[in-house]
Design a protein around this motif. Structure first.
Motif, PDB file in Angstrom:
ATOM      1  N   ASP A   1      39.988  39.670  46.588  1.00  0.00           N
ATOM      2  CA  ASP A   1      41.073  39.316  47.504  1.00  0.00           C
ATOM      3  C   ASP A   1      41.398  37.822  47.499  1.00  0.00           C
ATOM      4  O   ASP A   1      42.344  37.402  48.145  1.00  0.00           O
ATOM      5  CB  ASP A   1      40.743  39.775  48.923  1.00  0.00           C
ATOM      6  CG  ASP A   1      39.472  39.134  49.465  1.00  0.00           C
ATOM      7  OD1 ASP A   1      38.500  38.995  48.704  1.00  0.00           O
ATOM      8  OD2 ASP A   1      39.435  38.794  50.663  1.00  0.00           O
ATOM      9  N   ASP A   2      40.653  37.028  46.767  1.00  0.00           N
ATOM     10  CA  ASP A   2      40.882  35.587  46.706  1.00  0.00           C
ATOM     11  C   ASP A   2      41.861  35.282  45.566  1.00  0.00           C
ATOM     12  O   ASP A   2      41.526  35.431  44.386  1.00  0.00           O
ATOM     13  CB  ASP A   2      39.555  34.864  46.484  1.00  0.00           C
ATOM     14  CG  ASP A   2      39.687  33.360  46.550  1.00  0.00           C
ATOM     15  OD1 ASP A   2      40.619  32.801  45.936  1.00  0.00           O
ATOM     16  OD2 ASP A   2      38.835  32.722  47.203  1.00  0.00           O
ATOM     17  N   ALA A   3      43.063  34.857  45.912  1.00  0.00           N
ATOM     18  CA  ALA A   3      44.118  34.642  44.924  1.00  0.00           C
ATOM     19  C   ALA A   3      43.729  33.621  43.856  1.00  0.00           C
ATOM     20  O   ALA A   3      44.069  33.792  42.680  1.00  0.00           O
ATOM     21  CB  ALA A   3      45.405  34.206  45.625  1.00  0.00           C
ATOM     22  N   GLU A   4      43.023  32.566  44.232  1.00  0.00           N
ATOM     23  CA  GLU A   4      42.626  31.550  43.249  1.00  0.00           C
ATOM     24  C   GLU A   4      41.624  32.103  42.244  1.00  0.00           C
ATOM     25  O   GLU A   4      41.712  31.820  41.047  1.00  0.00           O
ATOM     26  CB  GLU A   4      42.046  30.334  43.957  1.00  0.00           C
ATOM     27  CG  GLU A   4      43.086  29.528  44.714  1.00  0.00           C
ATOM     28  CD  GLU A   4      42.491  28.315  45.426  1.00  0.00           C
ATOM     29  OE1 GLU A   4      41.305  28.006  45.220  1.00  0.00           O
ATOM     30  OE2 GLU A   4      43.236  27.682  46.185  1.00  0.00           O
TER      31      GLU A   4
ATOM     32  N   ASP B   1      41.844  44.870  47.465  1.00  0.00           N
ATOM     33  CA  ASP B   1      40.873  45.279  48.482  1.00  0.00           C
ATOM     34  C   ASP B   1      40.044  46.438  47.938  1.00  0.00           C
ATOM     35  O   ASP B   1      40.348  46.991  46.878  1.00  0.00           O
ATOM     36  CB  ASP B   1      41.550  45.634  49.818  1.00  0.00           C
ATOM     37  CG  ASP B   1      42.475  46.830  49.733  1.00  0.00           C
ATOM     38  OD1 ASP B   1      42.030  47.921  49.320  1.00  0.00           O
ATOM     39  OD2 ASP B   1      43.655  46.695  50.111  1.00  0.00           O
ATOM     40  N   GLY B   2      38.988  46.791  48.663  1.00  0.00           N
ATOM     41  CA  GLY B   2      38.075  47.820  48.188  1.00  0.00           C
ATOM     42  C   GLY B   2      38.711  49.187  48.037  1.00  0.00           C
ATOM     43  O   GLY B   2      38.443  49.905  47.070  1.00  0.00           O
ATOM     44  N   ASN B   3      39.556  49.573  48.974  1.00  0.00           N
ATOM     45  CA  ASN B   3      40.208  50.884  48.892  1.00  0.00           C
ATOM     46  C   ASN B   3      41.122  50.980  47.677  1.00  0.00           C
ATOM     47  O   ASN B   3      41.115  51.983  46.953  1.00  0.00           O
ATOM     48  CB  ASN B   3      41.007  51.182  50.171  1.00  0.00           C
ATOM     49  CG  ASN B   3      40.120  51.484  51.350  1.00  0.00           C
ATOM     50  OD1 ASN B   3      38.928  51.753  51.217  1.00  0.00           O
ATOM     51  ND2 ASN B   3      40.690  51.429  52.539  1.00  0.00           N
ATOM     52  N   GLN B   4      41.902  49.930  47.448  1.00  0.00           N
ATOM     53  CA  GLN B   4      42.783  49.911  46.283  1.00  0.00           C
ATOM     54  C   GLN B   4      41.962  49.908  44.996  1.00  0.00           C
ATOM     55  O   GLN B   4      42.296  50.589  44.035  1.00  0.00           O
ATOM     56  CB  GLN B   4      43.710  48.694  46.335  1.00  0.00           C
ATOM     57  CG  GLN B   4      44.716  48.656  45.202  1.00  0.00           C
ATOM     58  CD  GLN B   4      45.582  47.412  45.215  1.00  0.00           C
ATOM     59  OE1 GLN B   4      45.185  46.361  45.708  1.00  0.00           O
ATOM     60  NE2 GLN B   4      46.777  47.517  44.664  1.00  0.00           N
TER      61      GLN B   4
ATOM     62  N   LEU C   1      34.912  42.235  50.326  1.00  0.00           N
ATOM     63  CA  LEU C   1      36.308  42.641  50.208  1.00  0.00           C
ATOM     64  C   LEU C   1      36.803  43.214  51.524  1.00  0.00           C
ATOM     65  O   LEU C   1      36.010  43.781  52.281  1.00  0.00           O
ATOM     66  CB  LEU C   1      36.451  43.747  49.150  1.00  0.00           C
ATOM     67  CG  LEU C   1      36.185  43.381  47.706  1.00  0.00           C
ATOM     68  CD1 LEU C   1      36.027  44.634  46.860  1.00  0.00           C
ATOM     69  CD2 LEU C   1      37.324  42.527  47.180  1.00  0.00           C
ATOM     70  N   PRO C   2      38.103  43.135  51.775  1.00  0.00           N
ATOM     71  CA  PRO C   2      38.641  43.832  52.944  1.00  0.00           C
ATOM     72  C   PRO C   2      38.636  45.347  52.710  1.00  0.00           C
ATOM     73  O   PRO C   2      38.682  45.804  51.571  1.00  0.00           O
ATOM     74  CB  PRO C   2      40.082  43.322  53.043  1.00  0.00           C
ATOM     75  CG  PRO C   2      40.325  42.441  51.889  1.00  0.00           C
ATOM     76  CD  PRO C   2      39.087  42.330  51.092  1.00  0.00           C
ATOM     77  N   LYS C   3      38.565  46.094  53.776  1.00  0.00           N
ATOM     78  CA  LYS C   3      38.662  47.553  53.829  1.00  0.00           C
ATOM     79  C   LYS C   3      37.437  48.291  53.306  1.00  0.00           C
ATOM     80  O   LYS C   3      37.073  49.318  53.852  1.00  0.00           O
ATOM     81  CB  LYS C   3      39.925  48.068  53.150  1.00  0.00           C
ATOM     82  CG  LYS C   3      41.190  47.524  53.795  1.00  0.00           C
ATOM     83  CD  LYS C   3      42.417  48.133  53.206  1.00  0.00           C
ATOM     84  CE  LYS C   3      43.654  47.524  53.854  1.00  0.00           C
ATOM     85  NZ  LYS C   3      44.875  48.049  53.303  1.00  0.00           N
ATOM     86  N   MET C   4      36.796  47.819  52.241  1.00  0.00           N
ATOM     87  CA  MET C   4      35.570  48.414  51.708  1.00  0.00           C
ATOM     88  C   MET C   4      34.861  47.333  50.902  1.00  0.00           C
ATOM     89  O   MET C   4      35.460  46.737  50.014  1.00  0.00           O
ATOM     90  CB  MET C   4      35.882  49.603  50.794  1.00  0.00           C
ATOM     91  CG  MET C   4      34.659  50.221  50.144  1.00  0.00           C
ATOM     92  SD  MET C   4      35.044  51.451  48.868  1.00  0.00           S
ATOM     93  CE  MET C   4      36.054  52.608  49.755  1.00  0.00           C
TER      94      MET C   4
END
Length: 107
Positions: free
Chosen positions: A20-23, A44-47, A66-69
């Motif tokens: 999730d970190d763009a850099e 994210d984890g789900n994706q 990660l977000p979500k998972m």
């Protein structure tokens, strides 16, 4: 004009990068593509789980937080279903290696 089909031996290796970190995504994608890899990104984890289950990847690179998972849950779930190994990234390398091995990932 259509491109000729690539044989499996000459097709670029496919990498699923889950972070999730763009850099970090930008830097890793740039480096991997420069080496000839085809890189797909999940944020994210789900994706990441959905893309991993529906795609054909040679390598999976997953952030631990990660977000979500979280990354450990994602890798553990894939290991149970289909993957033989995974690669985890982490800011603390020795923790990443330990957790990778504990969920069945490779060194």
């Amino acid at each position: 004009m259509a491109k000729p089909e690539q044989s499996p031996a000459t097709a670029p290796k496919r990498v699923l990068l889950v972070d999730d970190d763009a850099e970090i995504v930008e830097a890793m994608k740039y480096a991997l593509e420069a080496k000839g890899y085809q890189v797909l990104v999940a944020r994210d984890g789900n994706q990441g789980l959905a893309m991993a289950e529906s795609g054909d990847y040679d390598v999976l690179v997953v952030d631990r937080m990660l977000p979500k998972m979280d990354g450990l849950t994602l890798i553990g779930g894939l290991r149970e279903r289909m993957w033989a190994s995974g690669v985890m990234t982490s800011k603390v390398r020795f923790v990443a290696r330990f957790t990778r091995l504990s969920v069945g990932g490779s060194r």
